[in-house]
Design an enzyme around this catalytic site. Structure first.
Site, PDB file in Angstrom:
ATOM      1  N   ARG A  40       0.876  -1.167   0.000  1.00  0.00           N
ATOM      2  CA  ARG A  40       0.000   0.000   0.000  1.00  0.00           C
ATOM      3  C   ARG A  40       0.909   1.212   0.000  1.00  0.00           C
ATOM      4  NH1 ARG A  40      -2.881   4.098   0.496  1.00  0.00           N
ATOM      5  NH2 ARG A  40      -4.957   4.150   1.359  1.00  0.00           N
TER       6      ARG A  40
ATOM      7  N   GLU B 131     -11.341   5.469  -4.621  1.00  0.00           N
ATOM      8  CA  GLU B 131     -11.830   4.103  -4.469  1.00  0.00           C
ATOM      9  C   GLU B 131     -12.348   3.589  -5.811  1.00  0.00           C
ATOM     10  OE1 GLU B 131     -11.469   2.295  -1.726  1.00  0.00           O
ATOM     11  OE2 GLU B 131     -10.449   4.020  -0.885  1.00  0.00           O
TER      12      GLU B 131
ATOM     13  N   ARG C 226      -0.865  -5.386   5.049  1.00  0.00           N
ATOM     14  CA  ARG C 226      -0.171  -4.887   3.868  1.00  0.00           C
ATOM     15  C   ARG C 226       1.079  -4.137   4.306  1.00  0.00           C
ATOM     16  NH1 ARG C 226      -5.130  -1.512   1.449  1.00  0.00           N
ATOM     17  NH2 ARG C 226      -4.839  -0.674   3.538  1.00  0.00           N
TER      18      ARG C 226
END
Length: 163
Positions: free
Chosen positions: A51, A59, A93
């Protein structure tokens, strides 16, 4: 043969968390661009989700999400990159700065107008410069700033009950 497979699987599970948690940079190859701020990177025999540190891209159901993803694909898809881990997030992540040569993907995404600098998560010294780049992109109406009233992803998620 069975013992060898178990040994390899055990080694992968033991190495993965420490590999990402060390904070040491590593080289990897981008295998997939998930969206405007997430990648799958293969390194040292494993694939990890990365990330991008300090920013938030639209999004998947938000205006300019596809454009942000395409920008990242054009910038890095299939290339070797250097990953500078910052921390592991609650989704496991690796949150990191990603570079290719002297270019910084995180910075370039903001500069092109395809991501917001996250005031909640961007706390390094360079974040101030990224915020200036975001302001410039907004002023010049680059990327998502072409929209007359873009909504930051963290606000969009609160309004969209699917998240």
């Amino acid at each position: 043969m069975f013992f060898r497979i178990i040994t390899v699987i055990t080694a992968v599970f033991l190495c993965c968390p420490s590999f990402a948690d060390t904070g040491e940079s590593f080289l990897g190859t981008v295998k997939k661009v998930i969206d405007g701020d997430s990648l799958l990177i293969a390194a040292k025999g494993i694939t990890i989700e990365v990330r991008l540190y300090g920013l938030d891209a639209p999004e998947h159901n938000q205006p300019f999400a596809d454009a942000a993803k395409q920008f990242v694909k054009n910038w890095v898809n299939g290339d070797r990159v250097t990953v500078f881990p910052e921390y592991i997030d609650s989704y496991k992540r690796t949150v990191a700065v990603v570079e290719k040569g002297k270019q910084v993907l995180n910075r370039d995404l903001v500069k092109a107008g395809f991501a917001w600098v996250s005031p909640r998560y961007c706390h390094k010294d360079f974040c101030r410069k990224w915020m200036e780049m975001e302001e410039r992109a907004r002023y010049d109406r680059w990327g998502l700033w072409q929209d007359t009233s873009p909504v930051a992803p963290w606000i969009w998620k609160r309004a969209d009950r699917r998240y």
